[in-house]
Structure formats: structure tokens, C-alpha cells
Design a protein around this motif. Structure first.
Motif, PDB file in Angstrom:
ATOM      1  N   ASP A 217       0.820  -1.203   0.000  1.00  0.00           N
ATOM      2  CA  ASP A 217       0.000   0.000   0.000  1.00  0.00           C
ATOM      3  C   ASP A 217       0.857   1.258   0.000  1.00  0.00           C
ATOM      4  O   ASP A 217       2.016   1.254   0.405  1.00  0.00           O
ATOM      5  N   ALA A 218       0.254   2.326  -0.477  1.00  0.00           N
ATOM      6  CA  ALA A 218       0.875   3.652  -0.456  1.00  0.00           C
ATOM      7  C   ALA A 218      -0.223   4.658  -0.130  1.00  0.00           C
ATOM      8  O   ALA A 218      -1.409   4.397  -0.371  1.00  0.00           O
TER       9      ALA A 218
ATOM     10  N   ASP B 161      -3.773   0.214  -3.110  1.00  0.00           N
ATOM     11  CA  ASP B 161      -2.956  -0.944  -3.452  1.00  0.00           C
ATOM     12  C   ASP B 161      -2.149  -0.599  -4.708  1.00  0.00           C
ATOM     13  O   ASP B 161      -2.725  -0.407  -5.787  1.00  0.00           O
ATOM     14  N   HIS B 162      -0.838  -0.546  -4.566  1.00  0.00           N
ATOM     15  CA  HIS B 162      -0.002  -0.105  -5.680  1.00  0.00           C
ATOM     16  C   HIS B 162       0.024  -1.119  -6.816  1.00  0.00           C
ATOM     17  O   HIS B 162       0.542  -0.827  -7.899  1.00  0.00           O
TER      18      HIS B 162
ATOM     19  N   ASP C 283      -0.980   3.093 -10.437  1.00  0.00           N
ATOM     20  CA  ASP C 283       0.198   3.866 -10.052  1.00  0.00           C
ATOM     21  C   ASP C 283      -0.234   5.171  -9.389  1.00  0.00           C
ATOM     22  O   ASP C 283      -1.428   5.469  -9.278  1.00  0.00           O
ATOM     23  N   GLY C 284       0.770   5.959  -8.981  1.00  0.00           N
ATOM     24  CA  GLY C 284       0.482   7.185  -8.262  1.00  0.00           C
ATOM     25  C   GLY C 284      -0.323   8.193  -9.056  1.00  0.00           C
ATOM     26  O   GLY C 284      -1.087   8.969  -8.475  1.00  0.00           O
TER      27      GLY C 284
END
Length: 477
Positions: free
Chosen positions: A271-272, A447-448, A452-453
Motif C-alpha cells: 500500500d501507499a 494498493d499499488h 500507479d500514483g
């Protein structure tokens, strides 16, 4: 002649394998009706009243309040045919029938044991309930010469996969629950050395937990360094309080389920988290206008949480990558067709996440009404397992605790969670000038593996834009 039937803890659904007895609703000797609740249990999902599919006299109960039972373990036994059990109210007696208080007539065993048509997962029958006379439930007093009853079958005992599986010894181990067996194996506990505290020497989880604690204390004693000099016993100070023992709280029920899910989330999901501050002044003004337009008796007020939930469904329509889960076995991302929105609710039993079904088809007022209904059920402990599972995205309003920000843990197996801090007045640059505005911090944990970001940032920015300028949301309505 009476027939004694054994009623076992049924499968309560949603993959639940055990339940804790919270409160018995009947005593030994009570007369029970078909489908009468006999025990209240707590699972990892909710509180459930378990109905008995048989009508008759309770002859035995298995398990004390506070103990855990695995699915399939005996709950109680009922003598069917020993006395007439109360049933649902029937129509008035037909002409010619007796209206006096005569004793009820025993029903044949095959009719009495037919059970009800109302089933939980894993037990019950599809046959219609037998017609019975209506009597007042009362405690049964054993007659001087009771009719012989058939004793219930002994509790089944699980046998190891192979004889002599542990330390080369033969024979069964008095363990029913596979969870207890697995716990003992993980901590290298020899089950043959334990004496079970359950019925007929059944080894319970509490017995294994006690053995684990004893082993840990023995290990600490062995590794404790010896003192360099002579040991001098210190006399206790007069009036000094005894050292307090550490409190041990079992991780079970709702708290245990939350611990397992959060641990699995942290271990499986990379995670991020990204976050942004947003000016919620216009959103709060729009909410006030909505509620004012409804008038004093125009229905329930629209909550801030309902507006944020509606914003989330609009954002997920634009960024469907976040309404997904990951099939780790197949190494596939599964994008889900509908939004079942979970929201975190703190209760006396712990944190639960009720789910608003098909939130993508609801407006803010409908979402708000469903949130209010599920919240009330959560506070009273009446949420069913189905109402706590199946979510695809979670909204977590931790601002009600008076905090500004957080890094939420994803509600496994979902792919993202939006966290909302408290909305409070802060200095803010508005239209080029410093002003006091209603500011909120929004955080998105994702959830990466599913995106993506850039995608996560786009989702969060859209949510923030809708908070700052609710008119942006009108484009998608």
C-alpha cells in the motif's frame, strides 16, 4: 417414547468457523418451540440469535457463556415427544374440539423431528412444520417415573491425519477445532500432554493458550541471566502494594477478526498513501442549503458523510481501477462492476465496517438514509454477517475522533480506502487573500498493484475538487 435429538452449532455463513456463546436463552428442562432462539452467539462478524429446529424439552446444554465452540459442535439436546412444545399461534379450535385445559397429546417422533423450514446455512429442513396445539411455555418438572430417553451421541473427536503423528504415539487427540490443532502445531505444543477443560476432556483453545503461556514463561526463566554476586532476598516494604499483574485480553470475536484482517492487509498489500488539504467551505454551505430547502418536516437531513460517499461513487466511476481487488493465485486484477461502499463505524464491540449495497445507484439522500440505518444496527450489535462483507471500497471518517489526518490500512481484499479528517476553521488563501475557511485533510491509501500514483492522485484530486467546488459534481449527476 421420547426421542433425544442433538442440535449442533450451524454454519453461520461467510466462512465463519467458530462462535462464542454470549448468553443462553433457555435452561435445561425448558420447553422450546420450533424455531425458538435458544442461544445468542458472537461471531467474528456479528451477534446472532440461533434458533433451534426442534420442539421439545431441553435435556442438556454444551458450553458455558464466554466459551467458544467450532461449527458442528453440539449446542444442546432436545427430547422430542416427551412433552408438547409450544408452536406458532394456530386458528381457533374447530367445532367439537375440547376447550378445556387437558394435557397436550404427544406427537409422533417422526412428525416432531421434522424440524422447521426456516434454516440458517448448514442445518434445518425443507419440510413444513408439523401442526401442534398451542400451550403456555413452562418449566418441565421431571415425573417420578420418567420415560426412558435415548442418550445423545458422544461428541465427535477429531483424529490426527496419521496415527502416531506426534512423537510417534498412537490414538486420537481430544480436539474438535482445526484452529486449536493448528495453534498448537505453530507453537509446538504437545496435545497428548494437555488435559482438556471441555466436555469429556475436550481440548479447547483456552487450554492451548494456557500451555503457550507456560512455555513462554519457562523459556524466559531459562534465558534469564544469573546474578554475579550472592543473592540477597529483599524484605517487602511494609504497606507497599503488591506488583500488578499484566492484563491479558484474548484476541477473539470482533477484535480478533479485525486483527486478522489488518495483519493480512499489511502482509499482502503493497500500500501507499497520498493526501491533500481541501477547502470544504462551499461543501458545508451546499449541505446547509440542501437541508434548509427540505424544510422543518421535509425528511432526514443530508450528512457530510453522505455527501462524501456520493463524491466517492462519482470518483470511482472516473477511476474504476480503485474499485477492484487482486486475485493473487491467478495474478489478476479484478475490476468490479458495482460499488458496495463500506464505512467505518466505531461501536462498543469494536470497529466494524457496514456496507451500503449498490452505492453507485443511490443519490446522497438515499446513501445517507442507509448509512443511518446500518449505523443504528451496528450500535445495537444487530448487524448480520452479510451486512459486514462484500465491500469494494471503504470510506473512513476518523475526523469524528478530533484528528486531522491518518494513513488508513486497506480493508482487505479491497484496493483502496479514503480517509477524512476533521473539518475545522483554518487560515487559508482564498481568491488571493488570507481568510478563515473550513479545511479538511483527505488521505487515500491504495494498493499499488492495481494502479500507479498518477491514477491515485487523479482520484484524490477529483474528490478534493468536488469538496471545494460541489458544482463540479453536478456534471456527473
Amino acid at each position: 417414547m421420547a426421542q433425544v435429538l442433538e442440535f449442533k452449532l450451524p454454519d453461520l455463513g461467510e466462512g465463519l468457523t467458530e462462535a462464542e456463546i454470549v448468553r443462553w436463552l433457555v435452561e435445561v428442562g425448558d420447553v422450546v418451540a420450533i424455531d425458538q432462539p435458544v442461544v445468542e452467539v458472537e461471531t467474528a462478524k456479528a451477534m446472532v440469535e440461533v434458533p433451534c429446529p426442534y420442539g421439545g424439552v431441553v435435556t442438556a446444554r454444551f458450553g458455558e457463556e464466554g466459551s467458544e465452540l467450532p461449527v458442528g459442535a453440539p449446542l444442546l439436546t432436545v427430547a422430542v415427544g416427551a412433552t408438547e412444545a409450544p408452536a406458532a399461534p394456530a386458528p381457533s379450535a374447530a367445532p367439537g374440539s375440547s376447550a378445556s385445559g387437558a394435557s397436550p397429546v404427544d406427537a409422533p417422533a417422526d412428525e416432531s423431528s421434522a424440524g422447521s423450514g426456516n434454516v440458517l446455512v448448514g442445518y434445518g429442513t425443507g419440510a413444513p412444520a408439523a401442526r401442534r396445539r398451542r400451550i403456555r411455555p413452562e418449566r418441565v418438572v421431571a415425573p417420578a417415573a420418567p420415560a426412558p430417553v435415548v442418550q445423545p451421541e458422544p461428541v465427535p473427536v477429531a483424529v490426527p491425519a496419521a496415527a502416531g503423528e506426534v512423537n510417534g504415539r498412537q490414538g486420537p487427540v481430544a480436539v474438535v477445532s482445526p484452529l486449536v490443532r493448528r495453534l498448537a502445531r505453530q507453537h509446538e505444543i504437545d496435545l497428548w500432554r494437555l488435559t482438556g477443560s471441555g466436555p469429556d476432556g475436550l481440548i479447547l483453545r483456552a487450554d492451548v493458550d494456557s500451555a503457550i503461556r507456560r512455555a513462554e514463561e519457562a523459556a524466559r526463566e531459562r534465558t534469564r541471566p544469573a546474578p554475579d554476586g550472592p543473592v540477597v532476598a529483599e524484605a517487602p516494604t511494609a504497606g507497599a502494594p503488591a506488583p500488578a499483574a499484566a492484563e491479558r485480553i484474548p484476541l477473539r470475536g470482533v477484535r480478533g477478526a479485525v486483527a486478522d484482517k489488518l495483519s493480512r492487509s499489511r502482509s499482502e498489500i503493497p500500500d501507499a498513501t497520498c493526501w491533500v488539504d481541501a477547502d470544504a467551505t462551499e461543501l458545508m454551505a451546499a449541505r446547509a442549503a440542501m437541508n434548509a430547502a427540505s424544510g422543518p418536516s421535509g425528511g432526514p437531513k443530508v450528512s457530510v458523510l453522505a455527501l462524501l460517499a456520493r463524491i466517492c461513487t462519482a470518483a470511482l466511476a472516473r477511476y474504476p481501477e480503485l474499485n477492484a481487488t487482486v486475485d493473487t493465485a491467478a495474478r489478476e486484477i479484478v475490476r468490479l462492476p458495482g460499488v458496495h461502499l463500506g464505512f467505518a463505524a466505531q461501536t462498543e464491540r469494536g470497529l466494524v465496517v457496514p456496507v451500503v449495497r449498490d452505492a453507485h445507484t443511490r443519490n446522497a439522500e438515499s446513501i445517507g438514509a442507509e448509512i443511518a440505518r446500518l449505523t443504528e444496527l451496528a450500535r445495537t450489535g444487530k448487524l448480520s454477517p452479510a451486512q459486514l462483507t462484500g465491500g469494494t471500497f471503504t470510506l473512513n471518517n476518523y475526523g469524528v475522533f478530533g484528528v486531522d489526518g491518518s494513513t488508513p490500512i486497506i480493508n482487505h481484499p479491497e484496493a483502496a480506502m479514503l480517509g477524512v479528517g476533521r473539518i475545522m476553521p483554518k487560515p487559508w488563501v482564498h481568491n488571493g487573500e488570507l481568510a478563515v475557511r473550513q479545511v479538511v485533510q483527505l488521505s487515500l491509501t491504495f494498493d499499488h498493484r492495481v494502479c500507479d500514483g498518477g491514477t491515485a492522485g487523479g482520484f484524490l484530486r477529483y474528490v478534493a475538487d468536488c469538496v471545494e467546488q460541489p458544482a463540479v459534481l453536478l456534471r456527473t449527476l
